[in-house]
Design an enzyme around this catalytic site. Structure first.
Site: not given
Ligand SMILES: Cc1ncc(COP(=O)(O)O)c(C=O)c1O
Length: 388
Positions: A246, A335
């Site tokens: 949804t 990350c």
């Molecule tokens: C270049 C890039 N790709 C992907 C992501 C992941 O994004 P989301 O938090 O929307 O999953 C990030 C976030 O840190 C990002 O900077």
């Protein structure tokens, strides 16, 4: 707390939150239950928001898929293209400095028998520092390449990639092109009529929208190539069977509102955050002897406004952060700072592990003020001196 980590996430603009609210509380109909007025009302508001998002990116409305964010969009784009039952090609090309939401998907394909080429970027001492090296890219693509996936702009060093040239090389070999445009959409122009990329990923929380909603475009502008995607999430068949579940009108409306505001205000915001970026850099250079910049020069048009990635003499980024707890910044991407490894983006630029560990990232956003930058400089310089 002075928030200077706008590449990790941005605060939701109150104007966006305000537009979202009625669709959470009052008009809560299921947009797929169109047998009654409440469902139809939700559907028509959501369709209007989707059309607005599509027009901002210059794609057809039926070429936008709503996802939970860029991680899901990258997974769906890369796995979706490569694992489609009619996909005959078995090679994927990417760069060494992508976000893990691309690199890990590609690594899993490699384990499953795909051939993967990770193209290097120009090193720190090159005038195009951080941009993908087009020569090995051209040599890598061949008639077995299913997909070339290169991010539009980098989340650590802010480098902007030459997407038109990358796309032209990939299309010559008959490959599709995906770009993780998470750091680009809402910050710089992303017009798929002008830049011929087939799939892009984006995420609302990077441009002052809420977390948990993103998009994947499934066709560029002109010419519209055939993109066959294997869905990852199956179920009720929503979103043309490509992403069941949804849909959330409030999230789609928030995404569209955030994108409209970001595009309308982009030149003004870029100018302001660019000025603050220079102010921060000047202050840090004056207070810390030997501090160096990572990535393209600040004057370069190859760098996102507001991004500053710098390297300290003698002190680890983590220690500096601990000594400056009133300022929110990061020692890598959100990350990669979870694990202890030095940033692959910085080592991909040719920095040593020690140089990468002595590096930090600042991301200045539209809500930052010059007073905050001045105060941050005081805290950062004092924090550095307490360690040096
Ligand atoms: C270049 C890039 N790709 C992907 C992501 C992941 O994004 P989301 O938090 O929307 O999953 C990030 C976030 O840190 C990002 O900077």
């Amino acid at each position: 707390m002075i928030y200077l980590d706008n590449h990790a996430t941005t605060p939701c603009d109150p104007r966006v939150a305000q537009q979202m609210m009625p669709w959470l509380v009052e008009h809560f109909g299921n947009p797929h239950s169109t047998s009654h007025e409440m469902g139809r009302q939700a559907k028509s508001a959501m369709d209007a928001a989707l059309a607005s998002v599509a027009s901002q990116l210059a794609v057809a409305a039926d070429a936008v898929l709503i996802t939970s964010g860029a991680t899901e969009s990258n997974n769906l784009a890369i796995d979706g293209v490569c694992r489609h039952p009619r996909q005959r090609r078995r090679h994927v090309v990417t760069s060494t400095i992508e976000h893990p939401a691309v690199l890990d998907v590609v690594a899993r394909l490699e384990k499953d028998g795909f051939r993967v080429t990770r193209v290097p970027v120009h090193p720190q001492d090159h005038p195009l520092a951080g941009q993908i090296d087009l020569e090995p890219l051209a040599a890598a693509v061949d008639d077995d390449t299913a997909l070339v996936s290169v991010h539009w702009a980098n989340n650590e060093i802010g480098v902007i990639q030459p997407m038109s040239q990358i796309a032209a090389l990939a299309h010559q070999a008959g490959a599709l092109v995906h770009s993780d445009a998470t750091q680009a959409v809402g910050r710089i122009a992303v017009d798929l009529q002008r830049v011929d990329v087939d799939l892009i990923s984006a995420s609302a929380h990077k441009f002052y929208g809420p977390k948990g909603v993103g998009l994947l475009t499934t066709a560029g502008g002109v010419p519209r190539r055939r993109v066959r995607l294997k869905p990852m999430i199956v179920g009720g068949g929503q979103q043309r069977n490509l992403r069941s579940g949804t849909m959330a009108p409030a999230n789609v409306i928030a995404l569209a509102t955030a994108l409209d505001l970001a595009v309308a205000e982009s030149s003004q915001v870029a100018r302001r955050v660019g000025e603050l970026q220079l102010r921060l850099w000047d202050g840090l250079q004056q207070g810390i002897d030997g501090i160096c910049l990572n990535g393209p020069t600040l004057e370069s048009s190859m760098r996102l406004e507001g991004n500053l990635n710098c390297r300290l003499p003698g002190i680890e980024g983590e220690s500096w952060m601990a000594a400056c707890s009133e300022v929110a910044f990061s020692s890598g991407s959100a990350c990669s700072s979870v694990d202890a490894k030095p940033s692959h983006v910085l080592t991909g630029l040719g920095l040593s592990e020690s140089e990468a560990r002595r590096s930090v990232r600042f991301g200045i956003g539209k809500f930052n003020t010059s007073e905050q930058i001045d105060r941050a400089i005081e805290i950062l310089v004092a924090g550095y001196r307490s360690l040096a």
